[in-house]
Design an enzyme around this catalytic site. Sequence first.
Site, PDB file in Angstrom:
ATOM      1  N   GLU A   1      -0.106  -1.036   5.667  1.00 47.34           N
ATOM      2  CA  GLU A   1       1.007  -0.613   6.509  1.00 47.34           C
ATOM      3  C   GLU A   1       0.929   0.866   6.846  1.00 47.34           C
ATOM      4  O   GLU A   1       1.395   1.292   7.907  1.00 47.34           O
ATOM      5  CB  GLU A   1       2.339  -0.918   5.816  1.00 47.34           C
TER       6      GLU A   1
ATOM      7  N   ASP B   1       0.811  -1.209   0.000  1.00 50.63           N
ATOM      8  CA  ASP B   1       0.000   0.000   0.000  1.00 50.63           C
ATOM      9  C   ASP B   1       0.846   1.260   0.000  1.00 50.63           C
ATOM     10  O   ASP B   1       2.047   1.240   0.320  1.00 50.63           O
ATOM     11  CB  ASP B   1      -0.953   0.006   1.195  1.00 50.63           C
TER      12      ASP B   1
END
Length: 394
Positions: free
Chosen positions: A158, A93
Amino acid sequence: MEPTEPTEAAQAPARQRTAATVPALDLGGDVVDLAAALVDVSSVSGDERALADAVEAALRALPHLRVDRDGDAVVARTIGGAPSRVLVAGHLDTVPIADNVPSRRELRDGREWLVGRGSVDMKGGVATQLALAAAISDHLATGASLDREVTVVLYDHEEVDSALNGLGRLARNHPGWLACDAAVLGEPTSAGVEGGCQGTLRAEVRLTGRAAHSARAWRGVNAVHAAAGVLARLTAHEPRVVDVDGLTYREGLQAVGITGGHAGNVVPDACTVTVNHRFAPDRDVAAATDHVREVLEGYEVVVTDAAGGARPGLDRPEVATLVAASGREPTAKLGWTDVARFADAGVPAVNYGPGDPLACHTDDEACATDEIRECAAVLLAWVRGDGHAVGDRG
């Protein structure tokens, strides 16, 4: 609500999903082209599905690897007879896009850069890990063996609340998938090994006073003014500079926010100073909390969030050989990263990846392409046990 088990869609092989929604990734081609392809697939936190599908499909096409999935986290493992196992991990991400996708290449002072959201944090690093998986598959296809078994973990969420972190979810749902003797997180480190990480603690210093009309201020006690004493303590504080396993960590204790008052004509009766403490990994959360309370003795201190750090683990042979392959002196990671999750499990972990960490989350995020190539070569030499410094540029 986070599922405790992978959904049926998450467990289904990528080939069963709609092919049109899954961009093809060439893991065996040029690693910089692969990094660019990853950047070009938007994967802002919470919207990683398309990229996770593409990664899963590409990994499942490689022989000699076992591929598993939980949500939008994909894990690929060699299953052989090597005496030890290492793990490389990276998050899929990114923070929100800021007109910096699709990617582009630029020349700056004679050096090529890959520009685009996630090029540094951390799709450049993910590309090196996917290229590693492809190279390992090719290596094993020749009948050769590995110096150590390898696990590649690409995970989601994350960049947001830690409760959503895909690596943490894997640790809860499938701890066996993460079993290893040492781990490498592909955080940007400018192609140098950064050992361990700092711990982090946030606390609120809560101050109380007595409200009154500001025209009759002598009848009240100003809680915002009371914050001056807290700020004076923090200003006078000298943070430690400490050696941990041969690496130098610089601590910090800073006021990062202050709130108080609710009207322009009222003496405020409450004020909160928010403090952040970054502490070296020779201290745990309890010791760090004690330190903050000692510095701010006499004030009400409420810890609102804390996470321990990770020692470097440079004495472990699996880590030492990575440092040797990089050809550079290791340094301390000044910040918290997911290596701490491995430290909690007793596994030494370091940060290693392409890109300047100062470029993370910036609108002009760009990663030097020579660092992407270098990191890919170092990781392969490390797992194959080639025994020479690939990354030493003199």
